[in-house]
Design an enzyme around this catalytic site. Structure first.
Site, PDB file in Angstrom:
ATOM      1  N   ASP A  13      -8.609 -49.635  15.645  1.00  0.00           N
ATOM      2  CA  ASP A  13      -7.954 -49.101  14.440  1.00  0.00           C
ATOM      3  C   ASP A  13      -6.435 -49.259  14.528  1.00  0.00           C
ATOM      4  O   ASP A  13      -5.730 -49.147  13.530  1.00  0.00           O
ATOM      5  CB  ASP A  13      -8.276 -47.599  14.299  1.00  0.00           C
ATOM      6  CG  ASP A  13      -9.220 -47.317  13.144  1.00  0.00           C
ATOM      7  OD1 ASP A  13      -9.371 -48.202  12.272  1.00  0.00           O
ATOM      8  OD2 ASP A  13      -9.798 -46.218  13.114  1.00  0.00           O
TER       9      ASP A  13
ATOM     10  N   LYS B 289     -19.558 -49.839   8.217  1.00  0.00           N
ATOM     11  CA  LYS B 289     -18.963 -50.459   9.411  1.00  0.00           C
ATOM     12  C   LYS B 289     -20.067 -50.881  10.379  1.00  0.00           C
ATOM     13  O   LYS B 289     -20.045 -51.995  10.910  1.00  0.00           O
ATOM     14  CB  LYS B 289     -17.999 -49.481  10.090  1.00  0.00           C
ATOM     15  CG  LYS B 289     -16.686 -49.349   9.351  1.00  0.00           C
ATOM     16  CD  LYS B 289     -15.844 -48.172   9.834  1.00  0.00           C
ATOM     17  CE  LYS B 289     -14.621 -48.019   8.943  1.00  0.00           C
ATOM     18  NZ  LYS B 289     -13.857 -46.792   9.184  1.00  0.00           N
TER      19      LYS B 289
ATOM     20  N   GLN C  77     -13.916 -41.976  13.372  1.00  0.00           N
ATOM     21  CA  GLN C  77     -13.699 -41.863  11.927  1.00  0.00           C
ATOM     22  C   GLN C  77     -12.886 -40.606  11.600  1.00  0.00           C
ATOM     23  O   GLN C  77     -13.218 -39.509  12.046  1.00  0.00           O
ATOM     24  CB  GLN C  77     -15.063 -41.817  11.215  1.00  0.00           C
ATOM     25  CG  GLN C  77     -14.985 -41.809   9.707  1.00  0.00           C
ATOM     26  CD  GLN C  77     -14.429 -43.114   9.137  1.00  0.00           C
ATOM     27  OE1 GLN C  77     -14.781 -44.200   9.568  1.00  0.00           O
ATOM     28  NE2 GLN C  77     -13.540 -42.992   8.160  1.00  0.00           N
TER      29      GLN C  77
END
Ligand code: NDP
Length: 301
Positions: A121, A54, A98
């Protein structure tokens, strides 16, 4: 093999190129450099790979990448304090924590602390609600990537029978909402569903997000259906040598490809789309935060 193989890797490259072009334009026209902060707590090897990818792709697209790697012993309070600082940081337009987090940290509380407008997200309850009622918000990256691939191979999703196997908050449920938004007739199946093969056989669009290697067999698939396989499962591959493994999806690919009209492979299908959509979401977030028009065609073919 009759099915068209949907190349998510190539599609993700095209999205990343569009994102990079848009980032360059935002810089030139508005002096705006979108920034994505990625937070990793602990040493989980798979998470480390995801975070590295990422961060690399964020930087390659011309955006600012802020990596925060915290030790596994980090307290929930310390993590919440970092999220608060990132919420307040005007150089940060997207925040991604994460998952999974270590067991002593309440992931729901951490996600809830992220500014919904920076929640790239799309996991915050506000964004889940916005998706459900049809408001503008942040859409979770994996289902968004699935929808892009689906639209590439299906002219009109409207009226189609869609079956989503899996009801997680990060894949199954938002996927079902997106399909509903496209006017599909949506069924959500899960571990308590009776006669899952029969439910799957109804599907013009079958999305598998289960986490069980090759569970969905070829004879569960309606001839000509579009099959989107979200599953990423590592299984032993002794034929490749001792201790070796390989990745498979939730769908028995070779069997399914005989019957389906189009199908995503694993790897190289949905997986690469997730990060590409994350980058696109970060550009969207930056534009909204700065009151600029959101580029309409980042995800279009
Ligand atoms: P979860 O474990 O959160 O959810 C799995 C879902 O599958 C649950 O709703 C569960 O039902 C259902 N399920 C489990 N067993 C069965 C069964 N035998 N029959 C029918 N349904 C079943 O997984 P995620 O949604 O997080 O992930 C799903 C898969 O997608 C995983 O392989 C994951 O690695 C992959 N993934 C891939 C991503 C990508 O970038 N490509 C991103 C995210 C996930 P119930 O609710 O009843 O327990």
């Amino acid at each position: 093999m009759g099915a068209r193989i949907i190349d998510g890797k190539a599609r993700a490259v095209r999205i990343r190129e569009k994102v990079a072009a848009e980032v360059a334009r935002l810089g030139a026209d508005h002096g705006l450099v979108p920034g994505l902060a990625v937070v990793l707590v602990g040493e989980d090897p798979a998470s480390q790979v995801y975070v590295r990818n990422k961060a690399r792709q964020t930087a390659e697209s011309g955006m600012r990448s802020f990596e925060h790697r915290l030790p596994g012993a980090t307290s929930e309070k310390e993590l919440l304090d970092l999220v608060a600082r990132l919420n307040a940081d005007s150089a940060v337009h997207g925040i991604l924590v994460q998952l999974p987090l270590p067991a002593h940290i309440d992931a729901a509380r951490v996600i809830d602390a992220i500014d919904p407008d920076k929640d790239v997200d799309g996991f915050h309850v506000v964004n889940a609600g916005r998706l459900m009622v049809g408001f503008e918000g942040m859409v979770p990256c994996t289902p968004l990537g699935c929808l892009v691939l689906l639209r590439d191979v299906m002219d009109d999703v409207s009226g189609a029978e869609a079956v989503v196997v899996g009801r997680s908050n990060i894949v199954g449920k938002p996927m079902a909402q997106l399909l509903l938004r496209e006017n599909a007739t949506v069924t959500i199946a899960h571990s308590r569903t009776r006669d899952l093969p029969a439910v799957c056989r109804r599907a013009d669009i079958l999305v598998a997000a289960v986490g069980r290697p090759e569970m969905i067999r070829g004879d569960w698939i309606k001839p000509g259906a579009v099959v989107i396989d979200v599953g990423i499962n590592r299984v032993p591959a002794p034929e490749r040598g001792e201790g070796k493994s390989r990745l498979v999806g939730d769908v028995a690919f070779a069997e399914a490809a005989e019957v389906a009209g189009a199908i995503t492979p694993v790897p190289g299908g949905v997986g690469p789309m997730t990060i590409a959509c994350l980058l696109a979401n970060t550009v969207t977030a930056a534009c909204r935060i700065h009151g600029l028009p959101v580029p309409a065609d980042l995800l279009s073919g």
